[in-house]
Design a protein around this motif. Structure first.
Motif, PDB file in Angstrom:
ATOM      1  N   LEU A 194      -0.405 -16.432  -5.259  1.00 36.15           N
ATOM      2  CA  LEU A 194      -1.219 -15.635  -4.416  1.00 36.15           C
ATOM      3  C   LEU A 194      -1.500 -17.202  -3.731  1.00 36.15           C
ATOM      4  O   LEU A 194      -2.410 -17.320  -2.617  1.00 36.15           O
ATOM      5  CB  LEU A 194      -1.917 -14.402  -4.167  1.00 36.15           C
ATOM      6  CG  LEU A 194      -1.259 -13.444  -4.595  1.00 36.15           C
ATOM      7  CD1 LEU A 194      -2.099 -12.678  -4.844  1.00 36.15           C
ATOM      8  CD2 LEU A 194      -0.002 -12.735  -3.709  1.00 36.15           C
TER       9      LEU A 194
ATOM     10  N   TRP B 147      -1.911  -8.354   4.007  1.00 38.02           N
ATOM     11  CA  TRP B 147      -0.666  -8.946   3.255  1.00 38.02           C
ATOM     12  C   TRP B 147      -1.413  -9.206   2.127  1.00 38.02           C
ATOM     13  O   TRP B 147      -1.100  -8.531   1.183  1.00 38.02           O
ATOM     14  CB  TRP B 147       0.472  -9.386   4.298  1.00 38.02           C
ATOM     15  CG  TRP B 147       1.215  -9.779   2.855  1.00 38.02           C
ATOM     16  CD1 TRP B 147       1.503 -10.759   1.979  1.00 38.02           C
ATOM     17  CD2 TRP B 147       2.284  -8.693   2.453  1.00 38.02           C
ATOM     18  NE1 TRP B 147       2.647 -10.661   1.745  1.00 38.02           N
ATOM     19  CE2 TRP B 147       3.483  -9.580   1.575  1.00 38.02           C
ATOM     20  CE3 TRP B 147       2.646  -7.674   2.603  1.00 38.02           C
ATOM     21  CZ2 TRP B 147       4.416  -9.477   1.424  1.00 38.02           C
ATOM     22  CZ3 TRP B 147       3.879  -6.455   2.400  1.00 38.02           C
ATOM     23  CH2 TRP B 147       4.631  -7.745   1.306  1.00 38.02           C
TER      24      TRP B 147
ATOM     25  N   TYR C 134      -3.297  -6.753  -0.296  1.00 40.06           N
ATOM     26  CA  TYR C 134      -2.364  -5.371  -0.257  1.00 40.06           C
ATOM     27  C   TYR C 134      -1.464  -5.973  -2.108  1.00 40.06           C
ATOM     28  O   TYR C 134      -1.171  -5.196  -3.082  1.00 40.06           O
ATOM     29  CB  TYR C 134      -1.952  -5.040   0.335  1.00 40.06           C
ATOM     30  CG  TYR C 134      -0.185  -4.118  -0.020  1.00 40.06           C
ATOM     31  CD1 TYR C 134       0.131  -3.369  -0.177  1.00 40.06           C
ATOM     32  CD2 TYR C 134       0.912  -5.385  -0.080  1.00 40.06           C
ATOM     33  CE1 TYR C 134       1.140  -2.229  -1.259  1.00 40.06           C
ATOM     34  CE2 TYR C 134       2.339  -4.227  -0.275  1.00 40.06           C
ATOM     35  CZ  TYR C 134       2.458  -3.080  -0.737  1.00 40.06           C
ATOM     36  OH  TYR C 134       3.568  -2.759  -1.437  1.00 40.06           O
ATOM     37  N   ARG C 135      -1.012  -7.650  -1.300  1.00 42.42           N
ATOM     38  CA  ARG C 135      -0.023  -8.168  -2.843  1.00 42.42           C
ATOM     39  C   ARG C 135      -1.105  -7.994  -4.094  1.00 42.42           C
ATOM     40  O   ARG C 135      -0.545  -7.962  -5.204  1.00 42.42           O
ATOM     41  CB  ARG C 135       0.416  -9.040  -2.562  1.00 42.42           C
ATOM     42  CG  ARG C 135       1.758  -8.912  -1.305  1.00 42.42           C
ATOM     43  CD  ARG C 135       3.171  -8.743  -2.316  1.00 42.42           C
ATOM     44  NE  ARG C 135       3.423  -9.986  -3.051  1.00 42.42           N
ATOM     45  CZ  ARG C 135       4.045  -9.492  -3.710  1.00 42.42           C
ATOM     46  NH1 ARG C 135       4.458  -8.672  -4.821  1.00 42.42           N
ATOM     47  NH2 ARG C 135       4.811 -10.746  -5.225  1.00 42.42           N
TER      48      ARG C 135
ATOM     49  N   LEU D  68       0.291  -6.553  -7.710  1.00 42.21           N
ATOM     50  CA  LEU D  68       0.133  -7.379  -8.509  1.00 42.21           C
ATOM     51  C   LEU D  68      -1.075  -6.681  -9.540  1.00 42.21           C
ATOM     52  O   LEU D  68      -0.056  -6.690 -10.794  1.00 42.21           O
ATOM     53  CB  LEU D  68       0.195  -8.587  -8.609  1.00 42.21           C
ATOM     54  CG  LEU D  68       1.802  -9.081  -7.232  1.00 42.21           C
ATOM     55  CD1 LEU D  68       0.978 -10.375  -7.093  1.00 42.21           C
ATOM     56  CD2 LEU D  68       2.894  -9.206  -8.084  1.00 42.21           C
TER      57      LEU D  68
ATOM     58  N   LYS E   3       7.956 -15.929  -1.701  1.00 40.29           N
ATOM     59  CA  LYS E   3       7.913 -14.241  -0.603  1.00 40.29           C
ATOM     60  C   LYS E   3       6.289 -13.951   0.138  1.00 40.29           C
ATOM     61  O   LYS E   3       6.365 -13.694   1.614  1.00 40.29           O
ATOM     62  CB  LYS E   3       7.926 -13.568  -1.669  1.00 40.29           C
ATOM     63  CG  LYS E   3       7.739 -11.820  -1.057  1.00 40.29           C
ATOM     64  CD  LYS E   3       7.741 -10.284  -2.199  1.00 40.29           C
ATOM     65  CE  LYS E   3       7.627  -8.334  -1.496  1.00 40.29           C
ATOM     66  NZ  LYS E   3       8.065  -8.042  -2.761  1.00 40.29           N
ATOM     67  N   ASP E   4       4.711 -14.124  -0.775  1.00 42.37           N
ATOM     68  CA  ASP E   4       3.689 -14.000  -0.127  1.00 42.37           C
ATOM     69  C   ASP E   4       3.479 -15.142   1.676  1.00 42.37           C
ATOM     70  O   ASP E   4       2.975 -15.612   2.418  1.00 42.37           O
ATOM     71  CB  ASP E   4       2.943 -13.824  -1.035  1.00 42.37           C
ATOM     72  CG  ASP E   4       2.948 -12.821  -1.834  1.00 42.37           C
ATOM     73  OD1 ASP E   4       3.285 -11.544  -1.216  1.00 42.37           O
ATOM     74  OD2 ASP E   4       3.381 -13.054  -3.021  1.00 42.37           O
TER      75      ASP E   4
END
Length: 471
Positions: A141, A198, A201-202, A206, A444-445
């Protein structure tokens, strides 16, 4: 004509492919230009010397001072220890448990304070890595978190940002850096808020899956430790007073604001209408001049605060000059490619098709800028290409249909900060290398916060402006 259009498409695909494979854009753009010219039947040598190079030189001539002082300012903030001090102070305010928010806020402050985007990336990674390690947040992240702070709302949305992406539209629409403040503030708040939601949330998702900070292996870092500025850290310059490191950033904001809204409008600029000054208007240059003076003032304050160690700061000036070269010439090379594409007969067909869609000035500007930024993988390069080709027509169309040029400035700048971060983007590749991660691990992030969310926000704001007007 079919061959000409095919040449444009093939040259764009080639430019994307070469950039994705790591070929410097300075080389990739002329090669892609040659392919476009061959398919169109235009003369290669004449087009290169009379179209590509003048366009490239024109961009350098207009924006090199900003790239130069921005890079110097960023490196000086690094070697003086001010950048790290700001990061640690913000972390203390927000709390180490809020590592994601602390990283975003710190990155955003540096970007809005005038530090070059790439310099901020190098500065922030080691600090973010330590924050994420202590909070045990998955490393994948980190790129997305840093990118949210530097590649999105502070780059294009917030009114007054000194980044070049906010200056370019003003050169074509004769608007200032604070154009459409209501749209910019709302857009910036939405991008920041949705991006943080977001990422949090990720983080939770994870962690629930059992992933921790050290759960994934690092990719090899190419020059990471050598380029983050730590080797030049001047510990004797780090102040005990935590307020002092913020003074250069505050200076940049204050001077930019004062010049744009208070000082420049009160001065007599009638001499600009003379032929020797290009018969320009103050509005066409005020954004560029204000940012240039603001960053120079920030550099002056930083040097004055560290006069006792002026010899040590020379390292920062030298490194800053060196680091300004590749970004400016890479972007300028893309602009040269855009000029070549715009010069072939097939482009007129494409241009006319876009304008005949009847979408209006605002939507046409947003769509063309988004597409060119995505194809080139560069917000500034894509926006310059689009506006060089269509800027005058867009102004006339906006005047005819009553579209606010300030709203068009803000949303065009924001549109450039969306598709520019597709996987082949040089900024994306560089950030992933700095963080020691791969596209598979982190894109993706990163793509969600820098591409998906900004695009949705821009579309929503464009619809709102179309319905109720600028605000």
């Amino acid at each position: 004509m079919i061959f000409g259009i095919a040449g444009i498409i093939i040259s764009l695909v080639l430019l994307i492919t070469l950039a994705y494979r790591g070929v410097p854009v300075i080389l990739a753009a002329p090669v892609a230009s040659a392919v476009c010219l061959i398919f169109s039947g235009a003369p290669l040598l004449a087009s290169y010397t009379e179209i590509f190079m003048p366009a490239m030189a024109g961009f350098v001539g207009s924006f090199f001072p900003v790239f130069l002082v921005g890079a110097v300012f960023g490196v000086l903030m690094t070697v003086s220890g001010y950048a790290e001090s700001i990061a640690r102070t913000v972390t203390g305010w927000v709390g180490s448990r809020s590592a994601i928010a602390a990283t975003v806020i710190t990155s955003a402050l540096m970007t809005y304070g005038g530090i070059s985007l790439f310099v901020v990336a190098f500065v922030m990674y080691p600090l973010a890595r330590e924050l994420f390690r202590v909070a045990d947040i998955p490393r994948r992240l980190i790129p997305g978190t840093i990118a949210l702070g530097i590649f999105t709302f502070t780059m294009t949305a917030l009114p007054g940002t000194p980044q070049v992406q906010n200056i370019i539209p003003g050169q074509f629409f004769e608007t200032g850096a604070y154009a459409a403040p209501g749209i910019g503030l709302l857009g910036g708040a939405l991008i920041l808020g949705l991006g943080l939601l977001w990422l949090e949330y990720r983080r939770s998702a994870l962690i629930r899956k059992g992933e921790h900070f050290e759960s994934i292996e690092s990719a090899p870092v190419i020059g990471g430790s050598a380029d983050d500025g730590s080797s030049h850290q001047l510990a004797t310059l780090v102040p005990a007073n935590k307020v002092v490191p913020f003074l250069p950033l505050l200076t940049v904001f204050a001077v930019n604001f004062s010049c744009t809204l208070l000082i420049f409008p009160r001065l007599d600029w009638s001499y600009l209408a003379e032929e020797q000054f290009g018969e320009i208007t103050m509005e066409a240059r005020s954004g560029l001049w204000a940012v240039l003076l603001a960053i120079l003032a920030g550099i002056a304050v930083l040097v004055l605060l560290n006069m006792k160690d002026i010899r040590s700061l020379r390292v920062g000036f030298t490194d800053g000059v060196k680091r300004s070269m590749l970004p400016i010439f890479s972007t300028a090379s893309e602009v040269g490619y855009g000029a070549v594409v715009a010069s072939v007969a097939a482009f007129a067909v494409v241009r006319d098709s876009v304008f005949n869609m009847g979408a209006g000035a605002l939507w046409t500007s947003i769509m063309t800028t988004s597409i060119t930024a995505g194809l080139t993988g560069s917000s500034s390069g894509g926006m310059t290409i689009a506006l060089n080709a269509l800027g005058e027509d867009l102004r006339q169309m906006a005047t005819a249909d009553g579209t606010s040029l300030e709203a068009m400035h803000r949303l065009t700048a924001m549109a450039a900060g969306g598709l520019d971060t597709l996987p082949h983007s040089g900024a994306v590749v560089t950030l992933l290398i700095v963080c020691g991660l791969t596209h598979r691990q982190a894109y993706k992030d990163l793509g969600m916060v820098t591409l998906a969310i900004p695009v949705v926000v821009v579309l929503g704001l464009a619809g709102l402006v179309s319905a109720v007007g600028a605000f």
